[in-house]
Design a protein around this motif. Structure first.
Motif, PDB file in Angstrom:
ATOM      1  N   LEU A   1      -7.147  -1.282  -9.726  1.00 58.70           N
ATOM      2  CA  LEU A   1      -6.716  -0.816  -8.402  1.00 58.70           C
ATOM      3  C   LEU A   1      -7.901  -0.758  -7.440  1.00 58.70           C
ATOM      4  O   LEU A   1      -7.747  -0.990  -6.241  1.00 58.70           O
ATOM      5  CB  LEU A   1      -6.083   0.572  -8.514  1.00 58.70           C
ATOM      6  CG  LEU A   1      -4.700   0.647  -9.165  1.00 58.70           C
ATOM      7  CD1 LEU A   1      -4.217   2.092  -9.221  1.00 58.70           C
ATOM      8  CD2 LEU A   1      -3.697  -0.201  -8.394  1.00 58.70           C
ATOM      9  N   ALA A   2      -9.067  -0.450  -7.963  1.00 63.39           N
ATOM     10  CA  ALA A   2     -10.250  -0.400  -7.111  1.00 63.39           C
ATOM     11  C   ALA A   2     -10.596  -1.779  -6.541  1.00 63.39           C
ATOM     12  O   ALA A   2     -11.203  -1.896  -5.478  1.00 63.39           O
ATOM     13  CB  ALA A   2     -11.444   0.148  -7.906  1.00 63.39           C
ATOM     14  N   LYS A   3     -10.162  -2.831  -7.273  1.00 62.96           N
ATOM     15  CA  LYS A   3     -10.428  -4.203  -6.817  1.00 62.96           C
ATOM     16  C   LYS A   3      -9.281  -4.769  -5.988  1.00 62.96           C
ATOM     17  O   LYS A   3      -9.376  -5.865  -5.464  1.00 62.96           O
ATOM     18  CB  LYS A   3     -10.652  -5.093  -8.037  1.00 62.96           C
ATOM     19  CG  LYS A   3     -11.830  -4.668  -8.904  1.00 62.96           C
ATOM     20  CD  LYS A   3     -11.932  -5.541 -10.138  1.00 62.96           C
ATOM     21  CE  LYS A   3     -13.100  -5.107 -11.037  1.00 62.96           C
ATOM     22  NZ  LYS A   3     -13.177  -5.939 -12.262  1.00 62.96           N
ATOM     23  N   GLY A   4      -8.214  -4.064  -5.911  1.00 59.90           N
ATOM     24  CA  GLY A   4      -7.076  -4.540  -5.130  1.00 59.90           C
ATOM     25  C   GLY A   4      -5.772  -4.276  -5.849  1.00 59.90           C
ATOM     26  O   GLY A   4      -4.980  -3.424  -5.471  1.00 59.90           O
ATOM     27  N   GLY A   5      -5.530  -4.991  -6.936  1.00 58.50           N
ATOM     28  CA  GLY A   5      -4.311  -4.782  -7.709  1.00 58.50           C
ATOM     29  C   GLY A   5      -3.144  -5.565  -7.148  1.00 58.50           C
ATOM     30  O   GLY A   5      -3.102  -5.917  -5.960  1.00 58.50           O
ATOM     31  N   ALA A   6      -2.193  -5.858  -8.010  1.00 63.78           N
ATOM     32  CA  ALA A   6      -1.010  -6.618  -7.592  1.00 63.78           C
ATOM     33  C   ALA A   6       0.226  -6.018  -8.230  1.00 63.78           C
ATOM     34  O   ALA A   6       0.151  -5.268  -9.206  1.00 63.78           O
ATOM     35  CB  ALA A   6      -1.158  -8.083  -8.014  1.00 63.78           C
TER      36      ALA A   6
ATOM     37  N   VAL B   1      -2.822   5.768  -9.682  1.00 62.84           N
ATOM     38  CA  VAL B   1      -2.418   5.797  -8.276  1.00 62.84           C
ATOM     39  C   VAL B   1      -3.588   5.464  -7.356  1.00 62.84           C
ATOM     40  O   VAL B   1      -4.759   5.674  -7.687  1.00 62.84           O
ATOM     41  CB  VAL B   1      -1.843   7.177  -7.891  1.00 62.84           C
ATOM     42  CG1 VAL B   1      -0.630   7.512  -8.747  1.00 62.84           C
ATOM     43  CG2 VAL B   1      -2.886   8.260  -8.017  1.00 62.84           C
ATOM     44  N   LYS B   2      -3.204   4.966  -6.188  1.00 64.03           N
ATOM     45  CA  LYS B   2      -4.185   4.572  -5.177  1.00 64.03           C
ATOM     46  C   LYS B   2      -3.605   4.876  -3.804  1.00 64.03           C
ATOM     47  O   LYS B   2      -2.399   4.718  -3.572  1.00 64.03           O
ATOM     48  CB  LYS B   2      -4.462   3.075  -5.296  1.00 64.03           C
ATOM     49  CG  LYS B   2      -5.338   2.485  -4.191  1.00 64.03           C
ATOM     50  CD  LYS B   2      -5.447   0.980  -4.336  1.00 64.03           C
ATOM     51  CE  LYS B   2      -6.289   0.367  -3.229  1.00 64.03           C
ATOM     52  NZ  LYS B   2      -6.380  -1.110  -3.353  1.00 64.03           N
ATOM     53  N   LEU B   3      -4.438   5.331  -2.902  1.00 59.99           N
ATOM     54  CA  LEU B   3      -4.002   5.604  -1.539  1.00 59.99           C
ATOM     55  C   LEU B   3      -3.787   4.300  -0.786  1.00 59.99           C
ATOM     56  O   LEU B   3      -4.713   3.488  -0.682  1.00 59.99           O
ATOM     57  CB  LEU B   3      -5.053   6.458  -0.813  1.00 59.99           C
ATOM     58  CG  LEU B   3      -4.756   6.774   0.662  1.00 59.99           C
ATOM     59  CD1 LEU B   3      -3.550   7.694   0.776  1.00 59.99           C
ATOM     60  CD2 LEU B   3      -5.987   7.413   1.332  1.00 59.99           C
ATOM     61  N   LYS B   4      -2.576   4.103  -0.286  1.00 60.30           N
ATOM     62  CA  LYS B   4      -2.317   2.924   0.550  1.00 60.30           C
ATOM     63  C   LYS B   4      -2.616   3.238   2.006  1.00 60.30           C
ATOM     64  O   LYS B   4      -3.291   2.476   2.702  1.00 60.30           O
ATOM     65  CB  LYS B   4      -0.868   2.477   0.410  1.00 60.30           C
ATOM     66  CG  LYS B   4      -0.545   1.279   1.286  1.00 60.30           C
ATOM     67  CD  LYS B   4       0.926   0.904   1.242  1.00 60.30           C
ATOM     68  CE  LYS B   4       1.201  -0.281   2.171  1.00 60.30           C
ATOM     69  NZ  LYS B   4       2.642  -0.623   2.216  1.00 60.30           N
ATOM     70  N   SER B   5      -2.111   4.378   2.463  1.00 59.08           N
ATOM     71  CA  SER B   5      -2.355   4.753   3.853  1.00 59.08           C
ATOM     72  C   SER B   5      -2.228   6.261   4.009  1.00 59.08           C
ATOM     73  O   SER B   5      -1.571   6.928   3.209  1.00 59.08           O
ATOM     74  CB  SER B   5      -1.356   4.056   4.790  1.00 59.08           C
ATOM     75  OG  SER B   5      -0.026   4.489   4.501  1.00 59.08           O
ATOM     76  N   ARG B   6      -2.898   6.754   5.011  1.00 56.26           N
ATOM     77  CA  ARG B   6      -2.829   8.175   5.334  1.00 56.26           C
ATOM     78  C   ARG B   6      -2.626   8.309   6.824  1.00 56.26           C
ATOM     79  O   ARG B   6      -3.422   7.781   7.614  1.00 56.26           O
ATOM     80  CB  ARG B   6      -4.098   8.898   4.896  1.00 56.26           C
ATOM     81  CG  ARG B   6      -4.093  10.399   5.173  1.00 56.26           C
ATOM     82  CD  ARG B   6      -5.237  11.093   4.469  1.00 56.26           C
ATOM     83  NE  ARG B   6      -5.108  12.541   4.553  1.00 56.26           N
ATOM     84  CZ  ARG B   6      -5.583  13.395   3.642  1.00 56.26           C
ATOM     85  NH1 ARG B   6      -6.210  12.925   2.571  1.00 56.26           N
ATOM     86  NH2 ARG B   6      -5.432  14.701   3.783  1.00 56.26           N
ATOM     87  N   ILE B   7      -1.564   8.984   7.204  1.00 57.18           N
ATOM     88  CA  ILE B   7      -1.279   9.194   8.625  1.00 57.18           C
ATOM     89  C   ILE B   7      -1.835  10.555   9.010  1.00 57.18           C
ATOM     90  O   ILE B   7      -1.333  11.600   8.567  1.00 57.18           O
ATOM     91  CB  ILE B   7       0.231   9.140   8.903  1.00 57.18           C
ATOM     92  CG1 ILE B   7       0.798   7.796   8.444  1.00 57.18           C
ATOM     93  CG2 ILE B   7       0.504   9.375  10.380  1.00 57.18           C
ATOM     94  CD1 ILE B   7       2.303   7.705   8.572  1.00 57.18           C
ATOM     95  N   ASP B   8      -2.899  10.551   9.800  1.00 58.45           N
ATOM     96  CA  ASP B   8      -3.532  11.812  10.201  1.00 58.45           C
ATOM     97  C   ASP B   8      -2.661  12.553  11.201  1.00 58.45           C
ATOM     98  O   ASP B   8      -2.159  11.977  12.172  1.00 58.45           O
ATOM     99  CB  ASP B   8      -4.900  11.546  10.824  1.00 58.45           C
ATOM    100  CG  ASP B   8      -5.888  11.009   9.796  1.00 58.45           C
ATOM    101  OD1 ASP B   8      -5.768  11.382   8.612  1.00 58.45           O
ATOM    102  OD2 ASP B   8      -6.762  10.205  10.184  1.00 58.45           O
TER     103      ASP B   8
END
Length: 525
Positions: A414-419, A471-478
């Motif tokens: 996941l740190a490299k991208g992941g599919a 798990v990996k963060l895709k996006s965070r809406i501030d």
């Protein structure tokens, strides 16, 4: 009066001594008993030593029983020995006493003091010493006298406790909440996240598990209790029926009336207790039945005592006109059909030694004479006999370990991208720990809101149900910070108690690190 009033703090500790205020002020319950002594502590030993100050076993026992009592009140039931050990009740008691000694020493070094007026004010607050909402000196004296305490003892203890509380509060008051912490808490409560994830379940990877006999043997050796067969016994028994004595028994009117008076609660009518005249026949029949049962038990006891040395149940049964029956091997949890419902008999039988003729056991079916004819102890069968069960268990364990390993490896990818990643969709922080599409995990919820674009991948996988998630963060809406200033005060107050407790814990940890502490190992093993 102020001298006598010294120290009436809101403390369960003292109130538990009284036994009349046990539910109040739980937080300071044990501090008084952690006073300790610099003396030898008598011949019975000690619970702990703190820099030469001994905490007596008596102090420990008081604190231990009251700690346990509080948790029993919280849970509404008695604590089993297993639950008590799991919760570490004894360790809690020792730690509380040790901390009290350390805090008192620190208070002296810090120059902390408690005035008589402060103590008097605290005493006046205690409901047990009040009448009509005001402190009453006579009530104060009487309450102490009932609990075998002198005013001096109580006041000294209260002064010690108040000193400890003031010292703790002084440390807690040094705690602060930074602007950055307030901002982080604001964002945690208002930002929205979208996570990407991949998951693995034991069922999905079970086919990849390869087992050897060495794996099975090792697991069986380390988990013998999982496969141990329960203890079994077989018994010979005879049932003595009270009915066979009832035909020859008789009761006088006086005996019937005496039985009625001793068991008067059995003869209730709509208007209360029925008079003897109305229930004479029933009372007579009941008295006759009780007399026959008593005679049957006595005859059975005489027979058991007479033939116990030889273990001769046949002779004992013949002496009371009963027939001997036998069972096959059975376990405590699964008695044979012929003993179904005999909840008192079966445990008593398991308490006997092999070939031992026990004392009579009275049940609703009659009086039993029992002898254990064979006892087969609990044992772990050879692997060859239970290989299938062991293999199934080991495969489940290995599959779970493999699923976790794959999730750990996935974090690197996941740190490299992941599919082929799935997504949770946008969600906000929930105290319940419910993460959309994943399930409930408070640990994952907390970790998720620490992720950022700079460090988007979780440090470890999370288990929800039987699945492991990477798990990996895709996006965070501030969230807009326009309301931050308005909410900062409330946020600060919500964060402050935790910061204060952390400050106190850190301080106590430092005191412990500098002190020489010796715990009696027998108390916490």
């Amino acid at each position: 009066m102020l001298g006598i009033m010294r120290k009436y703090q809101q403390s369960i500790l003292i109130k538990l001594v009284f036994g009349i205020i046990v539910l109040s002020f739980i937080g300071t319950i044990f501090l008084v008993w952690g006073r300790g002594s610099d003396k030898a502590g008598g011949p019975v030993g000690y619970a702990a030593k703190v820099d030469g100050t001994k905490i007596s076993l008596d102090e420990f026992q008081k604190t231990y029983y009251r700690t346990r009592g509080i948790y029993e009140q919280i849970y509404g039931r008695s604590l089993t020995p297993e639950l008590e050990k799991t919760m570490g009740i004894k360790k809690m008691a020792v730690d509380t006493l040790v901390d009290a000694v350390l805090i008192r020493k620190a208070a002296k070094d810090m120059g902390m003091k408690v005035s008589k007026d402060e103590v008097a004010a605290e005493i006046a607050k205690i409901p047990a010493f009040q009448k009509n909402g005001a402190f009453d000196f006579q009530q104060y004296q009487q309450t102490l006298k009932m609990n075998r305490m002198t005013p001096e003892q109580f006041e000294d203890a209260q002064q010690e406790e108040l000193l400890i509380q003031k010292t703790r509060n002084k440390i807690k008051d040094q705690a602060t909440v930074s602007d950055q912490e307030i901002l982080q808490a604001f964002k945690k409560q208002n930002d929205k996240l979208d996570l990407q994830y991949v998951s693995f379940s034991p069922a999905e990877v079970k086919g990849e598990v390869k087992l050897t006999d060495k794996d099975l043997e090792g697991y069986l050796q380390e988990h013998q209790n999982e496969f141990k067969t329960p203890e079994q016994i077989s018994i010979a028994y005879a049932v003595v029926s009270p009915a066979q004595f009832a035909a020859k028994a008789s009761v006088t009117p006086e005996e019937a009336q005496g039985y009625y008076q001793k068991n008067i609660d059995r003869y209730q009518g709509k208007g209360g207790i029925l008079p003897f005249a109305e229930v004479k026949d029933q009372a007579t029949a009941d008295a006759l039945k009780a007399k026959a049962a008593k005679e049957a038990y006595e005859k059975a006891a005489d027979a058991a005592n007479k033939f116990r040395t030889q273990g001769d149940i046949d002779a004992a049964a013949a002496a009371v006109g009963a027939k001997v029956e036998k069972t096959g091997l059975f376990t405590l949890q699964a008695p044979p059909a012929q003993l179904a419902g005999e909840k008192d008999l079966v445990p008593r039988a398991f308490a006997l030694k092999q070939n031992e003729l026990g004392s009579p056991v009275e049940t609703p079916k009659g009086i039993y004479l029992v002898k254990v004819t064979e006892r087969k102890p609990a044992a772990v069968p050879p692997l060859a006999q239970i290989k299938g069960a062991v293999e199934q268990k080991v495969r489940e364990v290995k599959a779970s370990e493999l699923a976790k390993k794959k999730a750990e490896e996935a974090l690197t990818q996941l740190a490299k991208g992941g599919a082929n990643l799935k997504e949770t969709g946008n969600f906000g922080y929930a105290a319940t720990g419910v993460v959309p599409n994943l399930g409930t995990s408070q640990e994952l919820m907390e970790a998720a809101f620490t992720l950022s674009n700079a460090a988007p991948v979780a440090k470890q996988p999370f288990k929800i149900g039987d699945r492991w998630y990477a798990v990996k963060l895709k996006s965070r809406i501030d969230a807009p910070t326009a309301d931050l200033a308005k909410q900062s005060g409330t946020i600060k107050q919500s964060l402050l108690p935790k910061k204060q407790q952390e400050a106190l814990d850190t301080w106590l940890k430092g005191l412990r690190a500098k002190a020489k502490i010796e715990i009696n190992p027998a108390l916490v093993d």
